[in-house]
Design an enzyme around this catalytic site. Structure first.
Site, PDB file in Angstrom:
ATOM      1  N   HIS A 183       2.627   1.472  -9.156  1.00 39.00           N
ATOM      2  CA  HIS A 183       1.952   0.689  -9.789  1.00 39.00           C
ATOM      3  C   HIS A 183       1.762   1.195 -11.019  1.00 39.00           C
ATOM      4  CE1 HIS A 183       0.355   0.612  -5.783  1.00 39.00           C
ATOM      5  NE2 HIS A 183      -0.124  -0.543  -5.935  1.00 39.00           N
ATOM      6  N   ASP A 203      -0.177   4.240 -11.425  1.00 36.67           N
ATOM      7  CA  ASP A 203       0.137   5.436 -10.558  1.00 36.67           C
ATOM      8  C   ASP A 203       0.861   6.405 -11.415  1.00 36.67           C
ATOM      9  OD1 ASP A 203      -0.417   4.045  -8.433  1.00 36.67           O
ATOM     10  OD2 ASP A 203       1.837   3.445  -7.935  1.00 36.67           O
TER      11      ASP A 203
HETATM   12  C1  XLS Z   1      -2.141  -1.778   0.233  1.00 30.03           C
HETATM   13  C2  XLS Z   1      -0.789  -2.209  -0.132  1.00 30.03           C
HETATM   14  C3  XLS Z   1      -0.138  -1.819  -1.587  1.00 30.03           C
HETATM   15  C4  XLS Z   1       0.782  -2.741  -2.116  1.00 30.03           C
HETATM   16  C5  XLS Z   1       0.997  -2.801  -3.503  1.00 30.03           C
HETATM   17  O1  XLS Z   1      -2.468  -2.063   1.377  1.00 30.03           O
HETATM   18  O2  XLS Z   1       0.279  -2.051   0.568  1.00 30.03           O
HETATM   19  O3  XLS Z   1       0.205  -0.597  -1.630  1.00 30.03           O
HETATM   20  O4  XLS Z   1       2.163  -2.458  -1.477  1.00 30.03           O
HETATM   21  O5  XLS Z   1       0.208  -2.806  -4.337  1.00 30.03           O
END
Ligand code: XLS
Ligand code: NI
Ligand code: NI
Length: 441
Positions: free
Chosen positions: A103, A106
């Site tokens: 993300h 991140d």
């Molecule tokens: C959350 C999601 C997230 C997505 C990406 O539950 O899995 O991590 O994969 O935004």
């Protein structure tokens, strides 16, 4: 690029085969093994999730982080982010993963304005580009975090305030830009807060219209800059919201078709999201595959006794073999891959725990891949299922499938020569036993 010092004492993980006694070795995932002229690394397309493995600290609503990494020190957030990224790329290489995912927030710290956040992100993305070049690790997908910052507490594109919609659009614009710059093969939309807490304050129809408008804008923007990556929707029924609009694959398909978006999206299916929606992992894969919309996998597992997204590493070979059989039958994941959207348990604080976790996940998937190939090559289940539907291959069955016949003709047939259908066993127990012969014999 200057050589950075090593951040992990664990060496590169080697394949030592099923009999290996070394716990830090692969037993089933042999990245260089050629299968049908392609390496296993290219078949599996494993990816590491930056958020869990490099931003996760083990914190939960009852207590702070427990997992402390040595590079998480200093005062300048951008400098720390760079060192953290060095450690991450070293890990990607040592664990033999050809891809990573992130993300925007991140990888780079959020600033006090969007302009500052963009600047931080650009600086870190430049560093990521260098590291990708130096290591050969590629970007499976990028995405934007539209759920952590308090501004998104009532949603991003489904926020009742158009100002927040605009902010989310600006953030996704940049996230698509950097995904393109890093050669990302896909871009993911997970609508973490695109849902509601209560219908007492919610105009559901307007929110869904706004979500669709947002996705159309993303499609138009990607086209305008020549981003060729696949757009993926990642369904999840709930958490953090009480109800999320892309509840599961089936409701996602209905949503995309309602708003004329179906040709632009496929699905990123996450195991634990499937179970939260009351489905099996394999069910979600089959529903997407039936519409030719199977895109990628977020590889993890839930805990059947807990009702939230526990994001555990999946070592359930039976579940994965069933999933793999469906994926291979559908022709694979194309530009997608298996992304370990999974995190360490809070007390798993040692550096080597991150290796054990990924080794387990990769080995379970690799074994499942091999078992699924054997199951499909033997064709026993395939021919059983084909026989089960054989009455639709010829005669009036074929006329039904090809829509050449209606109620009147069928009524005449049943009242005439057909009469009462002869019951046929579904043979579930026989098939379950047959499956076990692959898993245990
Ligand atoms: C959350 C999601 C997230 C997505 C990406 O539950 O899995 O991590 O994969 O935004
Ligand atoms: Ni996910
Ligand atoms: Ni998830």
């Amino acid at each position: 690029m200057k050589k950075t010092r090593s951040h992990w004492s664990v060496p590169t993980i080697a394949y030592e085969g099923p009999g290996a006694t070394n716990a830090l070795a692969f037993r089933h995932y042999n990245p260089d093994e050629l299968i049908d002229g392609k390496t296993m690394s290219a078949h599996m397309r494993f990816s590491i999730a930056y958020w869990h493995s490099f931003r996760g600290t083990g914190s939960d609503p009852f207590g702070p982080g427990t997992i402390l990494r040595p590079w998480e020190k200093g005062t300048d957030a951008v400098s720390i982010a760079k060192v953290r990224m060095d450690a991450a790329f070293e890990f990607f290489q040592k664990i033999r993963a050809p891809f990573w995912c992130f993300h925007d927030r991140d990888i780079a710290p959020e600033g006090s304005t969007l302009a500052q956040s963009n600047k931080n992100l650009d600086a870190i993305v430049a560093h990521a580009k260098d590291l990708q070049k130096a290591t050969g690790v590629k970007l499976l997908w990028g995405t934007a975090n539209l759920f952590s910052n308090p501004r998104f507490m009532c949603g991003a594109s489904t926020n009742p305030d158009a100002h927040v919609f605009a902010y989310a659009a600006a953030q996704v614009k940049q996230a698509i830009d950097v995904t393109k710059l890093l050669g990302g093969e896909n871009y993911v939309f997970w609508g973490g807060r695109e849902g509601y807490e209560t219908l007492l304050n919610t105009n559901l129809k307007r929110e869904q219209d706004h979500l669709a408008a947002f996705l159309h804008m993303a499609v138009d923007y990607a086209k305008s800059i020549g981003f060729k990556g696949q757009f993926l929707i990642e369904p999840k029924p709930k958490e953090p919201t009480k109800h999320q609009y892309d509840f599961d694959v089936a409701s996602g398909i209905a949503f995309l078709r309602t708003y004329g978006l179906e040709s632009h999206f496929k699905f990123n299916i996450e195991t634990n999201h499937a179970t939260l929606a009351g489905h099996t992992f394999q069910h979600e894969i089959e529903v997407a595959a039936a519409q030719n919309m199977l895109g990628s996998i977020d590889a993890n597992a839930g805990d059947l006794l807990l009702g939230w997204d526990t994001d555990q590493f999946n070592t359930d070979v039976k579940e994965l073999t069933l999933a793999m059989t469906s994926i291979l039958r559908a022709g694979g994941l194309g530009s997608g891959g298996f992304n370990f959207d999974a995190k360490l348990r809070r007390p798993s604080i040692d550096a080597d725990d991150l290796f054990h976790a990924h080794i387990g996940g990769m080995d379970a998937y690799a074994l499942a891949f091999k078992l699924a190939r054997k199951i499909l090559a033997d064709g026993k289940f395939e021919s059983f299922v084909a026989d089960r539907y054989a009455s639709f291959d010829t005669g009036f069955g074929q006329d039904i499938e090809q829509r050449r016949i209606g109620f009147k003709e069928l009524n005449k047939l049943v009242l005439g020569k057909l009469g009462e259908p002869k019951p046929k066993s579904g043979k579930q127990e026989y098939l379950e036993n047959l499956l076990n012969t692959y898993l245990h014999d």
